[in-house]
Write a protein that holds these residues in place. Sequence first.
Motif, PDB file in Angstrom:
ATOM      1  N   ASP A  52       0.844  -1.188   0.000  1.00  0.00           N
ATOM      2  CA  ASP A  52       0.000   0.000   0.000  1.00  0.00           C
ATOM      3  C   ASP A  52       0.882   1.241   0.000  1.00  0.00           C
ATOM      4  O   ASP A  52       2.115   1.144  -0.067  1.00  0.00           O
ATOM      5  CB  ASP A  52      -0.982   0.000   1.174  1.00  0.00           C
ATOM      6  CG  ASP A  52      -0.298  -0.061   2.533  1.00  0.00           C
ATOM      7  OD1 ASP A  52       0.899   0.329   2.631  1.00  0.00           O
ATOM      8  OD2 ASP A  52      -0.945  -0.491   3.503  1.00  0.00           O
ATOM      9  N   ASP A  53       0.254   2.419   0.079  1.00  0.00           N
ATOM     10  CA  ASP A  53       1.018   3.659  -0.041  1.00  0.00           C
ATOM     11  C   ASP A  53       2.020   3.836   1.102  1.00  0.00           C
ATOM     12  O   ASP A  53       3.051   4.478   0.935  1.00  0.00           O
ATOM     13  CB  ASP A  53       0.076   4.865  -0.125  1.00  0.00           C
ATOM     14  CG  ASP A  53      -0.685   5.106   1.169  1.00  0.00           C
ATOM     15  OD1 ASP A  53      -0.174   5.845   2.022  1.00  0.00           O
ATOM     16  OD2 ASP A  53      -1.790   4.559   1.330  1.00  0.00           O
ATOM     17  N   ARG A  54       1.732   3.258   2.266  1.00  0.00           N
ATOM     18  CA  ARG A  54       2.688   3.364   3.374  1.00  0.00           C
ATOM     19  C   ARG A  54       3.994   2.662   3.025  1.00  0.00           C
ATOM     20  O   ARG A  54       5.082   3.169   3.308  1.00  0.00           O
ATOM     21  CB  ARG A  54       2.107   2.760   4.651  1.00  0.00           C
ATOM     22  CG  ARG A  54       3.016   2.891   5.861  1.00  0.00           C
ATOM     23  CD  ARG A  54       2.385   2.235   7.098  1.00  0.00           C
ATOM     24  NE  ARG A  54       3.208   2.422   8.286  1.00  0.00           N
ATOM     25  CZ  ARG A  54       4.279   1.693   8.592  1.00  0.00           C
ATOM     26  NH1 ARG A  54       4.645   0.700   7.778  1.00  0.00           N
ATOM     27  NH2 ARG A  54       4.962   1.933   9.681  1.00  0.00           N
ATOM     28  N   ARG A  62       5.848   4.916   0.544  1.00  0.00           N
ATOM     29  CA  ARG A  62       6.427   6.093   1.188  1.00  0.00           C
ATOM     30  C   ARG A  62       7.651   5.723   2.026  1.00  0.00           C
ATOM     31  O   ARG A  62       8.657   6.434   2.030  1.00  0.00           O
ATOM     32  CB  ARG A  62       5.367   6.790   2.041  1.00  0.00           C
ATOM     33  CG  ARG A  62       4.295   7.490   1.190  1.00  0.00           C
ATOM     34  CD  ARG A  62       3.267   8.199   2.050  1.00  0.00           C
ATOM     35  NE  ARG A  62       2.319   7.272   2.653  1.00  0.00           N
ATOM     36  CZ  ARG A  62       1.999   7.258   3.938  1.00  0.00           C
ATOM     37  NH1 ARG A  62       2.557   8.098   4.794  1.00  0.00           N
ATOM     38  NH2 ARG A  62       1.110   6.395   4.400  1.00  0.00           N
ATOM     39  N   TYR A  70       6.825  11.859  -3.607  1.00  0.00           N
ATOM     40  CA  TYR A  70       7.300  10.523  -3.238  1.00  0.00           C
ATOM     41  C   TYR A  70       6.836  10.086  -1.843  1.00  0.00           C
ATOM     42  O   TYR A  70       6.835   8.886  -1.552  1.00  0.00           O
ATOM     43  CB  TYR A  70       8.829  10.482  -3.253  1.00  0.00           C
ATOM     44  CG  TYR A  70       9.458  10.567  -4.613  1.00  0.00           C
ATOM     45  CD1 TYR A  70       9.345   9.522  -5.532  1.00  0.00           C
ATOM     46  CD2 TYR A  70      10.192  11.690  -4.983  1.00  0.00           C
ATOM     47  CE1 TYR A  70       9.944   9.596  -6.779  1.00  0.00           C
ATOM     48  CE2 TYR A  70      10.806  11.770  -6.231  1.00  0.00           C
ATOM     49  CZ  TYR A  70      10.669  10.724  -7.124  1.00  0.00           C
ATOM     50  OH  TYR A  70      11.270  10.793  -8.359  1.00  0.00           O
ATOM     51  N   TYR A 112       4.156  11.927   0.246  1.00  0.00           N
ATOM     52  CA  TYR A 112       2.898  12.439   0.786  1.00  0.00           C
ATOM     53  C   TYR A 112       1.736  11.815   0.024  1.00  0.00           C
ATOM     54  O   TYR A 112       1.566  12.045  -1.169  1.00  0.00           O
ATOM     55  CB  TYR A 112       2.853  13.965   0.689  1.00  0.00           C
ATOM     56  CG  TYR A 112       1.603  14.588   1.263  1.00  0.00           C
ATOM     57  CD1 TYR A 112       1.088  14.187   2.494  1.00  0.00           C
ATOM     58  CD2 TYR A 112       0.935  15.594   0.576  1.00  0.00           C
ATOM     59  CE1 TYR A 112      -0.050  14.756   3.020  1.00  0.00           C
ATOM     60  CE2 TYR A 112      -0.210  16.180   1.089  1.00  0.00           C
ATOM     61  CZ  TYR A 112      -0.700  15.750   2.314  1.00  0.00           C
ATOM     62  OH  TYR A 112      -1.840  16.320   2.835  1.00  0.00           O
ATOM     63  N   GLU A 113       0.951  11.025   0.734  1.00  0.00           N
ATOM     64  CA  GLU A 113      -0.112  10.226   0.102  1.00  0.00           C
ATOM     65  C   GLU A 113      -1.228  11.076  -0.482  1.00  0.00           C
ATOM     66  O   GLU A 113      -2.013  10.596  -1.320  1.00  0.00           O
ATOM     67  CB  GLU A 113      -0.672   9.215   1.103  1.00  0.00           C
ATOM     68  CG  GLU A 113      -1.486   9.805   2.252  1.00  0.00           C
ATOM     69  CD  GLU A 113      -0.637  10.352   3.385  1.00  0.00           C
ATOM     70  OE1 GLU A 113      -1.226  10.686   4.430  1.00  0.00           O
ATOM     71  OE2 GLU A 113       0.602  10.443   3.234  1.00  0.00           O
ATOM     72  N   ARG A 114      -1.348  12.332  -0.061  1.00  0.00           N
ATOM     73  CA  ARG A 114      -2.413  13.198  -0.579  1.00  0.00           C
ATOM     74  C   ARG A 114      -1.870  14.232  -1.566  1.00  0.00           C
ATOM     75  O   ARG A 114      -2.499  15.266  -1.780  1.00  0.00           O
ATOM     76  CB  ARG A 114      -3.121  13.886   0.581  1.00  0.00           C
ATOM     77  CG  ARG A 114      -3.834  12.921   1.520  1.00  0.00           C
ATOM     78  CD  ARG A 114      -4.572  13.655   2.623  1.00  0.00           C
ATOM     79  NE  ARG A 114      -5.219  12.720   3.542  1.00  0.00           N
ATOM     80  CZ  ARG A 114      -5.892  13.088   4.624  1.00  0.00           C
ATOM     81  NH1 ARG A 114      -6.004  14.381   4.929  1.00  0.00           N
ATOM     82  NH2 ARG A 114      -6.438  12.181   5.407  1.00  0.00           N
ATOM     83  N   HIS A 115      -0.751  13.961  -2.135  1.00  0.00           N
ATOM     84  CA  HIS A 115      -0.174  14.902  -3.092  1.00  0.00           C
ATOM     85  C   HIS A 115      -1.124  15.117  -4.258  1.00  0.00           C
ATOM     86  O   HIS A 115      -1.785  14.171  -4.719  1.00  0.00           O
ATOM     87  CB  HIS A 115       1.171  14.386  -3.598  1.00  0.00           C
ATOM     88  CG  HIS A 115       1.973  15.408  -4.333  1.00  0.00           C
ATOM     89  ND1 HIS A 115       1.823  15.630  -5.679  1.00  0.00           N
ATOM     90  CD2 HIS A 115       2.912  16.301  -3.908  1.00  0.00           C
ATOM     91  CE1 HIS A 115       2.649  16.590  -6.059  1.00  0.00           C
ATOM     92  NE2 HIS A 115       3.318  17.013  -5.013  1.00  0.00           N
ATOM     93  N   LEU A 124       0.612   9.848  -5.644  1.00  0.00           N
ATOM     94  CA  LEU A 124       1.886   9.365  -5.119  1.00  0.00           C
ATOM     95  C   LEU A 124       2.739   8.790  -6.245  1.00  0.00           C
ATOM     96  O   LEU A 124       2.306   7.890  -6.966  1.00  0.00           O
ATOM     97  CB  LEU A 124       1.639   8.305  -4.051  1.00  0.00           C
ATOM     98  CG  LEU A 124       2.835   7.855  -3.218  1.00  0.00           C
ATOM     99  CD1 LEU A 124       3.370   9.010  -2.373  1.00  0.00           C
ATOM    100  CD2 LEU A 124       2.445   6.684  -2.317  1.00  0.00           C
ATOM    101  N   ALA A 166       0.391   2.668  -6.530  1.00  0.00           N
ATOM    102  CA  ALA A 166       0.763   2.958  -5.143  1.00  0.00           C
ATOM    103  C   ALA A 166       0.247   1.907  -4.173  1.00  0.00           C
ATOM    104  O   ALA A 166       0.724   1.817  -3.035  1.00  0.00           O
ATOM    105  CB  ALA A 166       0.252   4.337  -4.741  1.00  0.00           C
ATOM    106  N   ALA A 167      -0.717   1.104  -4.585  1.00  0.00           N
ATOM    107  CA  ALA A 167      -1.241   0.007  -3.761  1.00  0.00           C
ATOM    108  C   ALA A 167      -1.718  -1.088  -4.700  1.00  0.00           C
ATOM    109  O   ALA A 167      -2.271  -0.800  -5.767  1.00  0.00           O
ATOM    110  CB  ALA A 167      -2.381   0.483  -2.865  1.00  0.00           C
TER     111      ALA A 167
END
Length: 302
Positions: free
Chosen positions: A32-34, A37, A57, A59-62, A66, A114-115
């Motif tokens: 996932d996005d974590r 990141r 790279y 920040y998941e809410r960019h 991402l 990203a996920a």
Amino acid sequence: MTHSLFQKMGAPPIDVAQVTSAPPVRTEVTWDDRDVRLYHLALGAGVPETDERELAYVYERHARGLAVLPTFGTVAGGTGGIGFQVFDLPGVHLDLAQALHGGQEITVHRPLPAAARATAVTHVPAVYDKGRAAVLVQESTLLDEDERPLLTQRNHIFVQGAGGFGGDRGPSDPTPVPDRAPDHLFDLPTMRQQALLYRLTGDWNPLHADPTTARTAGYDRPILHGLCTFGMAVKAVTDRLLRSDPTRVTGCRTRFAGVFFPGETLRLHLWHHPDGHGYLLRATAPDRDDAVVLSHAAITVR
């Protein structure tokens, strides 16, 4: 990442016919996005913390979504590198203690999300005979939920004492760098704790964390993972020459030619590829008289 392998008692280290004819191993992989990141932070992303290109790279809410470097595929699923199931394959009688992750190749089929829930399909297409040593080539293709390929990577695992079986020596060296000054020269600072951070992506080899293990291996302190230095190089080229667009990278490769210590500067020497579709690369450690860290490296782009 550096590994070691000791031959198990009572069996040859590699049965070439058996391992190359073994059916592929399928491994379920999720991220996932974590995870993405964390991987980017382990490469040094997010500096400066107000730079929009760096925030893409980490920040998941960019606003642009991402960004995902293709080299993230080497740690997808938290395994420390998809496709390192070689030690469980029929015909391979080794355990972790003395082998070298000698090289890496990545072919990008489509940008990594990203996920995802995916499957890694792994096999050994070749074992090359280098005389006293063997190079075991392990290929792993990452498939999405619809079985479409996302990327294919090849890990080149150098096994001392496993050669001399009369096999193919393997392909010749790829395009060498030109005998002239590089077209681009980038210096990348690294953090002293970078190996400790990169370990959180899934590679728990104590060589990158434990001073005693490092001294036993002949180093005065823990070394940085080869895949971390390679990821840093791909990120730097993406940011400085591809307008921070990782979807432009179609492939990359390297040999892990020497050790690199966290806290040193990583110097990238870059030449435009003769075909006009990428860059040839060599990485050195200027703190140690430009000792070579990455060689025979290339990044192809669209």
